[in-house]
Design an enzyme around this catalytic site. Structure first.
Site, PDB file in Angstrom:
ATOM      1  N   ILE A 204       0.855  -1.191   0.000  1.00  0.00           N
ATOM      2  CA  ILE A 204       0.000   0.000   0.000  1.00  0.00           C
ATOM      3  C   ILE A 204       0.889   1.238   0.000  1.00  0.00           C
ATOM      4  O   ILE A 204       1.855   1.313   0.772  1.00  0.00           O
ATOM      5  CB  ILE A 204      -0.905   0.003   1.254  1.00  0.00           C
ATOM      6  CG1 ILE A 204      -1.813  -1.231   1.256  1.00  0.00           C
ATOM      7  CG2 ILE A 204      -1.734   1.290   1.320  1.00  0.00           C
ATOM      8  CD1 ILE A 204      -2.396  -1.542   2.631  1.00  0.00           C
ATOM      9  N   LYS A 205       0.551   2.186  -0.862  1.00  0.00           N
ATOM     10  CA  LYS A 205       1.272   3.457  -0.891  1.00  0.00           C
ATOM     11  C   LYS A 205       0.311   4.578  -0.532  1.00  0.00           C
ATOM     12  O   LYS A 205      -0.738   4.733  -1.164  1.00  0.00           O
ATOM     13  CB  LYS A 205       1.868   3.720  -2.273  1.00  0.00           C
ATOM     14  CG  LYS A 205       2.608   5.065  -2.358  1.00  0.00           C
ATOM     15  CD  LYS A 205       2.945   5.438  -3.789  1.00  0.00           C
ATOM     16  CE  LYS A 205       3.584   6.830  -3.853  1.00  0.00           C
ATOM     17  NZ  LYS A 205       3.725   7.333  -5.232  1.00  0.00           N
TER      18      LYS A 205
END
Length: 303
Positions: A204-205
C-alpha cells in the site's frame, strides 16, 4: 537467495496468497541495500504522465532518458523501480534482472479538468512480459469515479494474483466529502490505507498524514488517537493496515530540502512504516547528489 527470518515473518501475514505472489514479494524484500530487513525504498517515475515532461525532468535533464532512471535505481541499491509501460519497455532488455520492476498500469494527466480518475494504460500480461514483480494501480477514494476505479482494481488484482504477481496500490483520497486540505488528514490517510488492504493490496502506498480529522463523522472516534508527531500518525496508519500486517510505504511528495526529507523519513521509520517511495526528490537531483540522499534514507531504515 536465503530469505531472512524477518522476510519470512512478513510473508506469513499474506495467508491467502499463492506461492507466486509470495515469491515476488520475497524477491522485492530481499533486493538491494535493504534486502532482508523488511524495509523498502522504491523509485517511482510516473510524474511525466501526471505533471508533464519538463515539470518532471527539466531540473535534471538526464532523467528524460529511461535508461538513466533504471541505472539510478540500480546504482543506489534500491528495492524496485516503478514506471508506466513505455518507460519500462525502454530498458527492460538492457537491465533485465538487475532491479525488480513494478508496472504502473494506470495514470492521470494534467491536461484533463474532469473529476479525479485514471486511464488504464497497461495490463497484467504486459507486466509478465517485462519480468515485473507486480502491477501498480492508483485509486482515488472519494472521487465521483472511485467505485469504477475500485472495480477495475478488483478485476486486475484477481488476474495479477492468479498469474503470481503482486498488486501495489497508490491510495490517494480526493473529491467527494474530502476537502483539499483533508486529502492528507490522519483519518483520511488511515481510511485510504485500510481500504487498500481490504481490497487485497500486497503493498500500500499513501502520503504521510498530517494532524487533523477531515471527515466529520470520524471526529468522535479520533478523540483519543495520538497524532501530535508524524511518528504517532504513521503508527495509526499502520494500525489501520491490519494492525501492522500489511507492507505500507509512504510517498516522498514534492521537492524538499534533503535534511527535511530525511527527518520526515526518520519519523516514518519510528512510527513503523515499511519504507518510502521517493520520486522527484531523487531523480530531479544530479545523480551523485541523488545517490547520496538515497543512501541517507536507506541508512535510516537500516537503523
Amino acid at each position: 537467495m536465503n530469505v531472512t527470518p524477518r522476510v519470512k515473518e512478513i510473508l506469513s501475514w499474506y495467508e491467502g496468497e499463492n506461492p507466486g505472489v509470495k515469491a515476488n514479494l520475497a524477491r522485492l524484500l530481499m533486493h538491494g541495500k535493504l534486502g532482508g530487513t523488511g524495509k523498502l525504498v522504491i523509485l517511482p517515475v510516473d510524474q511525466g504522465y501526471e505533471h508533464g515532461p519538463a515539470r518532471s525532468f527539466a531540473p535534471n535533464p538526464a532523467a528524460y532518458d529511461p535508461h538513466y532512471l533504471y541505472q539510478l535505481a540500480i546504482d543506489a541499491g534500491l528495492s524496485a523501480y516503478a514506471a508506466p509501460l513505455g518507460s519500462l519497455e525502454q530498458g527492460a532488455d538492457t537491465f533485465a534482472g538487475e532491479v525488480p520492476l513494478i508496472l504502473k498500469v494506470n495514470s492521470a494527466n494534467s491536461l484533463s479538468d474532469s473529476v479525479p480518475d485514471q486511464a488504464l494504460l497497461g495490463s497484467v500480461d504486459d507486466a509478465l512480459r517485462l519480468g515485473c514483480v507486480g502491477i501498480g494501480f492508483t485509486i482515488y477514494p472519494g472521487s465521483d469515479n472511485c467505485f469504477a476505479m475500485q472495480e477495475e482494481l478488483a478485476e486486475m488484482t484477481r488476474e495479477a494474483k492468479a498469474k503470481g504477481l503482486m498488486t501495489v496500490v497508490w491510495s490517494y483520497p480526493r473529491g467527494g466529502k474530502v476537502s483539499k486540505k483533508g486529502e492528507t488528514a490522519l483519518d483520511i490517510v488511515a481510511y485510504a490505507a485500510h481500504m487498500a488492504a481490504l481490497m487485497g493490496a500486497t503493498i500500500i502506498k499513501v502520503k504521510p498524514p498530517e494532524k487533523g480529522v477531515d471527515l466529520k463523522d470520524a471526529e468522535k472516534s479520533y478523540k483519543d488517537v495520538k497524532q501530535d508527531t508524524l511518528a504517532e500518525r504513521i503508527s495509526h496508519v499502520m494500525q489501520a493496515s491490519f494492525n501492522n500486517k500489511r507492507v505500507v510505504v509512504f510517498s516522498g511528495g514534492g521537492a524538499k530540502d534533503a535534511d527535511a526529507l530525511v527527518e520526515e523519513i526518520t519519523q516514518i521509520n519510528a512510527g513503523g512504516g515499511f519504507g518510502s517511495i521517493v520520486g522527484r526528490n531523487s531523480f530531479q537531483r544530479e545523480k551523485s547528489e541523488a545517490i547520496a540522499l538515497l543512501n541517507r534514507i536507506i541508512d535510516v531504515y537500516k537503523s
